[in-house]
Design a protein around this motif. Structure first.
Motif, PDB file in Angstrom:
ATOM      1  N   ASN A 108      57.444  10.360  60.364  1.00 12.97           N
ATOM      2  CA  ASN A 108      58.180   9.460  61.253  1.00 12.97           C
ATOM      3  C   ASN A 108      58.731  10.199  62.475  1.00 12.97           C
ATOM      4  N   TRP A 123      51.666   1.971  52.776  1.00 10.79           N
ATOM      5  CA  TRP A 123      52.252   0.750  53.348  1.00 10.79           C
ATOM      6  C   TRP A 123      52.713  -0.218  52.248  1.00 10.79           C
ATOM      7  N   SER A 153      46.516   0.299  55.334  1.00 11.66           N
ATOM      8  CA  SER A 153      47.735   0.799  55.968  1.00 11.66           C
ATOM      9  C   SER A 153      47.832   0.433  57.436  1.00 11.66           C
ATOM     10  N   HIS A 186      49.093   2.921  59.242  1.00 13.27           N
ATOM     11  CA  HIS A 186      48.895   4.296  59.689  1.00 13.27           C
ATOM     12  C   HIS A 186      47.442   4.691  59.438  1.00 13.27           C
ATOM     13  N   ASP A 213      51.712  11.607  61.101  1.00 17.36           N
ATOM     14  CA  ASP A 213      51.284  11.921  59.735  1.00 17.36           C
ATOM     15  C   ASP A 213      50.545  13.259  59.773  1.00 17.36           C
ATOM     16  N   ASN A 218      49.636   7.008  54.169  1.00 17.76           N
ATOM     17  CA  ASN A 218      50.769   6.113  53.984  1.00 17.76           C
ATOM     18  C   ASN A 218      50.225   4.823  53.355  1.00 17.76           C
ATOM     19  N   ASP A 265      54.066  11.335  55.853  1.00 18.90           N
ATOM     20  CA  ASP A 265      54.504  10.552  57.005  1.00 18.90           C
ATOM     21  C   ASP A 265      55.858  11.105  57.426  1.00 18.90           C
ATOM     22  N   THR A 279      47.904   8.730  64.538  1.00 19.89           N
ATOM     23  CA  THR A 279      47.935   8.138  63.199  1.00 19.89           C
ATOM     24  C   THR A 279      48.753   6.845  63.152  1.00 19.89           C
ATOM     25  N   PHE A 280      49.560   6.590  64.199  1.00 19.32           N
ATOM     26  CA  PHE A 280      50.354   5.364  64.200  1.00 19.32           C
ATOM     27  C   PHE A 280      50.501   4.862  65.633  1.00 19.32           C
ATOM     28  N   PRO A 281      50.369   3.544  65.857  1.00 24.73           N
ATOM     29  CA  PRO A 281      49.923   2.537  64.887  1.00 24.73           C
ATOM     30  C   PRO A 281      48.394   2.504  64.805  1.00 24.73           C
ATOM     31  N   SER A 282      47.921   2.179  63.633  1.00 24.38           N
ATOM     32  CA  SER A 282      46.491   2.041  63.431  1.00 24.38           C
ATOM     33  C   SER A 282      46.081   0.583  63.560  1.00 24.38           C
TER      34      SER A 282
END
Length: 347
Positions: free
Chosen positions: A209, A38, A335, A337, A288, A36, A207, A262-265
């Motif tokens: 979501n 961003w 990113s 992510h 992701d 991603n 991604d 993978t989120f949040p990074s």
């Protein structure tokens, strides 16, 4: 997660930059990077150089990108042009949507697929390989109704705290289905089935979501603010039922030891309050992915998480607390992510 409304009226432009390439040969390993970007690598200071750096560091053959647009700027065009100046030829699919890809191998043709303006964005490209075609789908699915936040005590619509965590899986899935992610995946499955019947290789990454049901079973129900719930998230269930393989979970089936968040990074170039949407919760998830359809013409060799080892938990950066294998960027991370790098052998 992109908080912008995505326009998906797509006009394709192909970049056959530099010398003429060839199809992917048999007996060749290919590396697929999913990331991603961003807001087109503009959200992090020096983010474009970081995006360029991780492509060079991984030496990816195919790069699946989401959040490629920032207003009228598409990062894919800039990537191809800059890589060319560095002596690296990539072919590009660029669009007015928020997903696209670049490839070291020529893109035979491409078109939009499987998503409307409400659903997000998905791009489809054909890359010749050993007398067949590798059909690549790059996705950035609908960010709205991010309802894995409900059991964590946050709204997936306003991203604000709610009175109490939601503890009913059925009601969470009902709310989740107000997004357009499942419609987009349904359209993908219909489209991909045609390609599979032709004998083509099918790859999907991006991604989503939305988490995977493989990460929300009994072994994790009391972890990561899952609030005791087992949730069979629709998109991953639909893909699994069709036979698509989640590359990370194929290699690392234990979601406790190898969560693959993978989120949040974490990102040391950005204030932590810009990275978290549920600052009083453990909001970490794997949203992701790189999926592929099994075929005797290829096999998965390896897969790693790409990005900083640290995560964000309850509004603070947390050191690595898993057994996941990381490719840590040498440069700034572009990113919020983390990404995935999957290596396949073309048989």
């Amino acid at each position: 997660m992109n908080k912008l409304i995505i326009a998906v009226l797509v006009v394709f432009a192909f970049g056959a930059i530099g010398s003429t390439g060839s199809e992917i040969p048999l007996g060749k390993q290919i590396k697929v990077l999913q990331i991603n970007a961003w807001h087109a690598a503009t959200a992090v200071p020096n983010g474009f150089n970081g995006l360029l750096g991780i492509i060079e560091q991984t030496d990816a053959d195919i790069v699946l990108l989401s959040e490629t647009k920032n207003h009228d700027n598409n990062v894919i065009n800039k990537l191809v042009d800059t890589l060319q100046l560095l002596g690296k030829t990539y072919y590009a699919e660029t669009s007015d949507g928020s997903a696209g890809l670049i490839s070291k191998y020529p893109i035979e043709s491409a078109n939009t697929c499987c998503a409307s303006a409400a659903q997000g964005s998905m791009a489809k490209a054909y890359i010749p390989v050993g007398g067949q075609k590798l059909v690549v789908y790059s996705a950035h699915l609908d960010y709205k109704h991010y309802e894995c936040y409900l059991p964590r005590g946050y709204s997936g619509v306003s991203w604000k705290k709610i009175a109490s965590p939601v503890d009913n899986a059925d009601s969470i899935l009902e709310a989740n289905r107000l997004s357009e992610r499942d419609e987009s995946i349904s359209a993908f499955l219909k489209d991909a089935k045609v390609e599979i019947e032709k004998g083509n290789l099918v790859l999907l990454g991006g991604d989503f979501n939305e988490p995977s049901h493989l990460d929300w079973q009994a072994d994790t129900k009391d972890l990561r603010d899952h609030n005791g719930l087992v949730i069979n998230w629709d998109c991953s269930v639909m893909l699994s039922q069709m036979g698509m393989v989640d590359s990370y979970r194929q290699k690392f089936p234990d979601a406790v030891k190898y969560p693959g968040f993978t989120f949040p990074s974490a990102n040391n170039a950005v204030a932590v309050d810009k990275l978290t949407w549920a600052p009083e919760a453990d909001e970490r998830d794997r949203i992701d992915f790189i999926y592929y359809y099994p075929n005797s013409a290829w096999s998965l060799i390896n897969v790693s998480i790409v990005g900083p080892e640290e995560t964000v938990v309850r509004g603070k950066v947390k050191k690595k607390d898993s057994e996941d294998s990381f490719i840590v960027p040498n440069d700034v991370w572009p990113s919020d992510h983390k990404g995935n790098l999957a290596t396949f052998m073309i048989e």
